[in-house]
Design a protein around this motif. Structure first.
Motif, short mmCIF file in Angstrom:
data_model
loop_
_atom_site.label_atom_id
_atom_site.label_comp_id
_atom_site.label_asym_id
_atom_site.label_seq_id
_atom_site.Cartn_x
_atom_site.Cartn_y
_atom_site.Cartn_z
N GLN A 137 49.85 57.98 37.40
CA GLN A 137 48.88 58.33 38.44
C GLN A 137 49.26 59.66 39.09
N TYR A 138 50.55 59.85 39.34
CA TYR A 138 51.00 61.10 39.95
C TYR A 138 50.69 62.30 39.05
N GLY A 142 49.31 43.40 42.21
CA GLY A 142 50.11 44.45 42.85
C GLY A 142 51.40 43.87 43.43
N PRO A 143 52.45 44.72 43.53
CA PRO A 143 53.73 44.23 44.05
C PRO A 143 53.63 43.76 45.49
N ILE A 144 52.77 44.40 46.27
CA ILE A 144 52.49 43.93 47.64
C ILE A 144 50.99 44.08 47.87
N LEU A 145 50.47 43.38 48.85
CA LEU A 145 49.03 43.37 49.11
C LEU A 145 48.49 44.79 49.35
N GLU A 146 49.24 45.60 50.13
CA GLU A 146 48.79 46.95 50.45
C GLU A 146 48.56 47.78 49.19
N GLU A 147 49.45 47.59 48.23
CA GLU A 147 49.34 48.38 47.00
C GLU A 147 48.22 47.86 46.10
N ASP A 148 48.00 46.57 46.17
CA ASP A 148 46.87 45.98 45.46
C ASP A 148 45.59 46.66 45.93
N ILE A 149 45.45 46.76 47.26
CA ILE A 149 44.26 47.36 47.86
C ILE A 149 44.19 48.85 47.53
N ALA A 150 45.33 49.53 47.64
CA ALA A 150 45.35 50.99 47.40
C ALA A 150 44.92 51.30 45.97
N LEU A 151 45.46 50.56 45.01
CA LEU A 151 45.12 50.87 43.62
C LEU A 151 43.67 50.52 43.30
N ALA A 152 43.16 49.47 43.94
CA ALA A 152 41.74 49.13 43.75
C ALA A 152 40.87 50.28 44.27
N LYS A 186 49.32 49.54 31.27
CA LYS A 186 49.75 49.91 32.63
C LYS A 186 51.26 49.87 32.80
N GLY A 187 51.97 49.13 31.97
CA GLY A 187 53.43 49.11 32.04
C GLY A 187 53.93 48.53 33.34
N ASP A 188 55.13 48.99 33.79
CA ASP A 188 55.63 48.50 35.08
C ASP A 188 55.12 49.41 36.20
N TRP A 189 55.54 49.11 37.41
CA TRP A 189 55.04 49.88 38.57
C TRP A 189 55.41 51.36 38.46
N ALA A 190 56.62 51.63 37.96
CA ALA A 190 57.06 53.02 37.83
C ALA A 190 56.15 53.76 36.84
N PHE A 191 55.80 53.11 35.73
CA PHE A 191 54.94 53.73 34.73
C PHE A 191 53.57 54.03 35.32
N LEU A 246 41.43 55.58 32.90
CA LEU A 246 42.52 55.42 33.88
C LEU A 246 42.09 54.49 35.02
N ALA A 247 40.83 54.62 35.44
CA ALA A 247 40.32 53.72 36.49
C ALA A 247 40.42 52.27 36.02
N HIS A 248 40.08 52.04 34.76
CA HIS A 248 40.15 50.67 34.24
C HIS A 248 41.60 50.17 34.20
N ARG A 249 42.49 51.02 33.73
CA ARG A 249 43.91 50.64 33.70
C ARG A 249 44.41 50.28 35.09
N ASN A 250 44.05 51.11 36.09
CA ASN A 250 44.52 50.83 37.44
C ASN A 250 43.91 49.55 37.99
N SER A 251 42.67 49.26 37.58
CA SER A 251 42.01 48.05 38.09
C SER A 251 42.71 46.80 37.56
N GLU A 252 43.51 46.95 36.50
CA GLU A 252 44.24 45.79 35.97
C GLU A 252 45.32 45.30 36.95
N TRP A 253 45.64 46.12 37.96
CA TRP A 253 46.62 45.69 38.95
C TRP A 253 46.01 44.80 40.03
N ILE A 254 44.69 44.74 40.08
CA ILE A 254 44.06 43.96 41.15
C ILE A 254 44.47 42.49 41.01
#
Ligand code: ZN
Lengths: 161, 251
Positions: B101-102, B34-44, B91-96, B23-31
């Motif tokens: 993650q939730y 991310g839809p906005i910079l803040e979320e890029d940082i948060a997911l990293a 990783k799909g779309d942002w909702a996925f 899951l960490a690797h999947r989330n790192s694929e958003w680096i």
């Protein structure tokens, strides 16, 4: 013979690799020191702040390097997870230094991390609490990003843990 | 701890660690995406935390088996990974991404809360360490779920589509592992049913309040962690590429 006090003094000179104005002792990262005078060996026990902290191996090296200069033939650095590191352990002096460095110190929580989520955070530049969290995640695992409406500057906070 | 207990525990630890890692690797694929910079940082950050949790769990595993955590991660073949298909899916779309993650954060949070009382001291200590970090993740992903579920018709619909796919997949997290009864009897880990019930008590009312409907059919595609989705092999090929290119390299 090197006394315990000298060892702690030396450790208090080892800077946090990510926040060089504070020491590993002030940050509460150094938990224990064990001295074996006969073997001329010392063991230092440290605990990570955030568990994914990439600075841990640098801390270990820096401690070894510093204590070797005191003349020990063996320096061992052990890590422990218990009790888990708490930002409450950051000393008063270190909190002042964090602020000078531009980092708002973490609010104290006494073991209830949840209470910090609603604590007002003072801007390290102008002390105003008219601040807003912009991102609970920042440039490193231990920092959050804020914005100060009074002096209109972004700043970072050392996150409570 | 006798040998059969030790085997059961190492099997369980490897499965938990693999889920965190993948899951960490999947989330790192958003680096960088991310839809906005803040979320890029948060997911990293969240990915790095989960990687830290994976490392703690691999270290507990290694203490029992004598393996090297880095070798486990970078030189193990797909067939011997023990991740669930839930974390393997793209990783799909942002909702996925946010919904997965939730669901994972909620599962991790209730599990860690129970593991703090584990009779196996090293596990209890690691759980206490991880739990506070997990609070930040849960706050973040649950805030996003509210935005997505209660936001626009499109955001709700995308999240619902993600839930229809992810809900059955998530059930695989709670399938008891081989010989786990040794561990539950001794209070090393909670029974999978206790874990699952605690999770459902958190996520069911929450998803409902986000205007999301929980699918009724909930059988996971497989109960066996040795059977992987087609998505794991390409993920590992990418993750392991550099390490395998020069196995002796040091840095
Ligand atoms: Zn200010």
């Amino acid at each position: 013979m090197v006394k315990m006090a000298h060892i702690w003094q030396a450790l208090n000179e080892v800077a946090d690799p990510e926040i060089p104005v504070v020491s590993l002792v002030e940050m509460g990262i150094v938990r224990d020191v064990r001295l074996d005078e006969q073997a001329n060996a010392v063991t230092v026990v440290i605990t990570p702040t955030f568990s994914g902290c990439p600075a841990l191996h640098v801390m270990r090296q820096d401690i070894e390097t510093r204590l070797h200069t005191l003349g020990f033939s063996h320096v061992t650095v052990e890590t422990t997870l218990h009790p888990p590191w708490s930002s409450d352990w950051i000393s008063e002096e270190a909190r002042v230094k964090l602020k000078t460095f531009g980092l708002a110190p973490p609010p104290r929580h006494g073991g209830r991390l949840e209470v910090t989520f609603f604590a007002p955070t003072a801007c390290p530049y102008c002390n105003s609490t008219d601040t807003r969290v912009k991102n609970e995640f920042g440039p490193t695992l231990c920092r959050a990003i804020y914005y100060c409406h009074a002096c209109q500057q972004p700043f970072e906070q050392f996150k409570a843990l | 701890m006798n040998e059969s207990h030790q085997t059961a525990l190492s099997t369980w630890l490897l499965a938990m660690a693999d889920d965190q890692l993948i899951l960490a690797h999947r989330n790192s694929e958003w680096i960088g995406h991310g839809p906005i910079l803040e979320e890029d940082i948060a997911l990293a950050n969240i990915a790095q935390d989960e990687l830290g949790h994976a490392r703690l769990l691999y270290e507990l595993y290694a203490a029992l088996t004598g393996d090297d955590p880095d070798k486990l991660v970078f030189f193990r073949e797909t067939a011997v990974y023990r991740s669930t298909q839930f974390v393997e899916y793209p990783k799909g779309d942002w909702a996925f991404t946010m919904l997965r993650q939730y669901l994972f954060d909620a599962a991790e949070m209730v599990l860690l809360t129970q593991l703090v009382d584990s009779t196996y001291q090293p596990l209890a200590q690691a759980a206490a360490k991880m739990r506070n970090e997990e609070l930040y993740h849960y706050r973040h992903s649950s805030a996003w779920l509210k935005r997505l579920g209660l936001g626009t018709a499109e955001s709700n619909q995308r999240t619902q589509t993600a839930l229809d796919t992810l809900w059955p997949l998530a059930q695989q997290l709670f399938v008891p592992l081989p010989a786990a009864e040794f561990l539950t009897t001794d209070g090393v880990i909670p029974p999978a049913t206790v874990w699952q019930e605690a999770w459902e008590q958190v996520v069911r009312p929450f998803l409902h309040n986000c205007d999301l409907a929980i699918p009724t059919a909930a059988a996971p595609p497989t109960a066996d962690r040795a059977i992987h989705s087609p998505y794991l092999a390409p993920l590992l090929a990418e993750m392991q590429e550099v390490a395998r290119f020069d196995p002796e390299a040091t840095w």
